[in-house]
Design a protein around this motif. Structure first.
Motif, short mmCIF file in Angstrom:
data_model
loop_
_atom_site.label_atom_id
_atom_site.label_comp_id
_atom_site.label_asym_id
_atom_site.label_seq_id
_atom_site.Cartn_x
_atom_site.Cartn_y
_atom_site.Cartn_z
N SER A 274 -15.59 4.93 3.90
CA SER A 274 -14.52 5.72 3.30
C SER A 274 -14.41 7.07 3.99
CB SER A 274 -14.80 5.90 1.82
OG SER A 274 -13.72 6.52 1.19
N ASN B 289 -2.73 20.24 -6.17
CA ASN B 289 -3.22 19.05 -6.86
C ASN B 289 -2.93 17.76 -6.09
OD1 ASN B 289 -0.48 18.91 -7.17
ND2 ASN B 289 -0.50 19.25 -9.37
N GLU B 290 -2.57 17.88 -4.83
CA GLU B 290 -2.29 16.70 -4.04
C GLU B 290 -2.51 17.00 -2.57
OE1 GLU B 290 1.37 14.89 -5.15
OE2 GLU B 290 1.45 13.59 -3.38
N GLN B 291 -2.99 16.01 -1.82
CA GLN B 291 -3.20 16.18 -0.39
C GLN B 291 -2.40 15.14 0.38
OE1 GLN B 291 -7.28 16.49 0.94
NE2 GLN B 291 -7.85 17.79 -0.79
N ASN C 223 -7.76 14.86 -11.51
CA ASN C 223 -6.53 14.24 -11.04
C ASN C 223 -6.94 12.99 -10.27
OD1 ASN C 223 -5.00 16.36 -12.07
ND2 ASN C 223 -5.11 17.50 -10.17
N PHE D 178 -5.98 9.45 -7.88
CA PHE D 178 -5.06 8.97 -6.86
C PHE D 178 -5.48 7.59 -6.37
CE2 PHE D 178 -3.28 13.20 -6.14
CZ PHE D 178 -4.31 14.02 -6.55
N TYR E 104 -4.69 5.73 -2.70
CA TYR E 104 -4.10 5.79 -1.38
C TYR E 104 -4.15 4.40 -0.75
CZ TYR E 104 -4.20 10.94 -1.26
OH TYR E 104 -3.99 12.26 -1.50
N LEU F 221 0.00 7.98 0.08
CA LEU F 221 -0.20 8.02 -1.36
C LEU F 221 0.56 6.88 -2.03
CD1 LEU F 221 -1.43 9.65 -3.71
CD2 LEU F 221 0.75 10.86 -3.85
N LYS G 207 -0.32 8.47 -8.43
CA LYS G 207 -1.21 9.55 -8.85
C LYS G 207 -1.10 9.74 -10.35
CE LYS G 207 2.43 12.82 -7.72
NZ LYS G 207 2.93 13.80 -6.74
N PHE H 41 -1.87 12.87 -13.18
CA PHE H 41 -2.29 14.24 -13.46
C PHE H 41 -2.51 14.42 -14.96
CE2 PHE H 41 -1.98 14.88 -9.25
CZ PHE H 41 -0.83 15.42 -8.70
N PHE I 62 -7.75 2.93 -1.27
CA PHE I 62 -8.76 3.93 -1.60
C PHE I 62 -8.41 4.62 -2.90
CE2 PHE I 62 -11.21 3.90 2.27
CZ PHE I 62 -10.31 3.52 3.26
N LEU J 263 -9.73 14.17 -7.68
CA LEU J 263 -9.72 15.61 -7.42
C LEU J 263 -10.22 16.29 -8.67
CD1 LEU J 263 -8.84 17.83 -5.38
CD2 LEU J 263 -6.67 17.91 -6.60
#
Lengths: 114, 113
Positions: free
Chosen positions: A42, A101-103, B32, B34, B36, B46, B49, B51, B90, B94
């Motif tokens: 990962s 809050n996001e990448q 948070n 996610f 992916y 992405l 997600k 929140f 994946f 967060l």
């Protein structure tokens, strides 16, 4: 979302040499991140790079091995120094949105060390 | 230390089968969440997600995920997979008020026509 590009997209390098990977974003961002994705594994965070300050490295990663530059709000570089075959990985940069809050991720640089 | 677990490392399905990929995280505070996806030869994208609010979130391409706080889980589902869903998936967490995105080990999905 942000559009992120990385150079080179892939490279094959000799043991003991160094490679600098560039990450360019199409908008100004505060936080940029560098990750490593080793074969079959990962993503692991290497370091966080803020413009105008020293990068913050995660446990197991050191500045001498992975020096990072962040000269402005749209660009960063990661250098993989004194490479060994164990450094063969995909290296990705990412940026954080304004909300924090996001990448969003770049396409990655596939590095092979012989 | 916080961690994210994906229990399915490799899943093989036929087209039209239903999919559920497990994701559990270890952190008691606000997160948070996610999912992916990384299609062969492409970069990480992405999928969806979470929140806050409705724990059932819908993403692109018919995917959805349900956040169950009591189980620290965020499982990914799709009622009917397609060959084009073949990819690596994946799960990531967060930790609230940090910039640290923690990834699971990934699940490789292969869908056969």
């Amino acid at each position: 979302s942000a559009v992120i590009s990385q150079k080179p997209s892939r490279d094959i390098c000799q043991r003991g040499t160094s490679l600098t990977i560039q990450c360019q974003v199409d908008s100004q961002v505060t936080m940029m991140f560098w990750y490593r994705q080793q074969p079959g594994q990962s993503l692991t965070l290497i370091a966080t790079a803020n413009q105008g300050s020293e990068a913050t490295y995660e446990s197991g990663f050191v500045i001498d091995k992975f020096p990072i530059s962040r000269p402005n709000l749209t660009f960063s570089t990661l250098t993989v120094s004194n490479m060994s075959p164990e450094d063969s990985s995909i290296y990705l940069c990412s940026v954080e949105n304004r909300g924090g809050n996001e990448q969003f991720f770049g396409p990655g640089t596939r590095l092979t060390v012989l | 230390a916080q961690s994210v677990s994906q229990h399915n490392h490799h899943v093989i399905l036929s087209e039209a089968a239903s999919l559920e990929l497990g994701c559990n995280y270890s952190y008691g505070g606000t997160v948070n969440l996610f999912w992916y996806v990384q299609y062969p030869g492409q970069h990480l994208q992405l999928l969806l997600k979470y929140f806050s609010g409705d724990p059932l979130v819908k993403g692109i391409k018919g995917f959805e995920a349900e956040f169950i706080k009591s189980k620290f889980s965020f499982n990914l589902r799709k009622p009917s997979v397609q060959w084009s869903d073949t990819a690596e998936y994946f799960c990531a967490v967060l930790i609230y008020n940090t910039d640290k995105l923690i990834f699971g080990t990934g699940t490789r999905l292969q869908v056969f026509p």
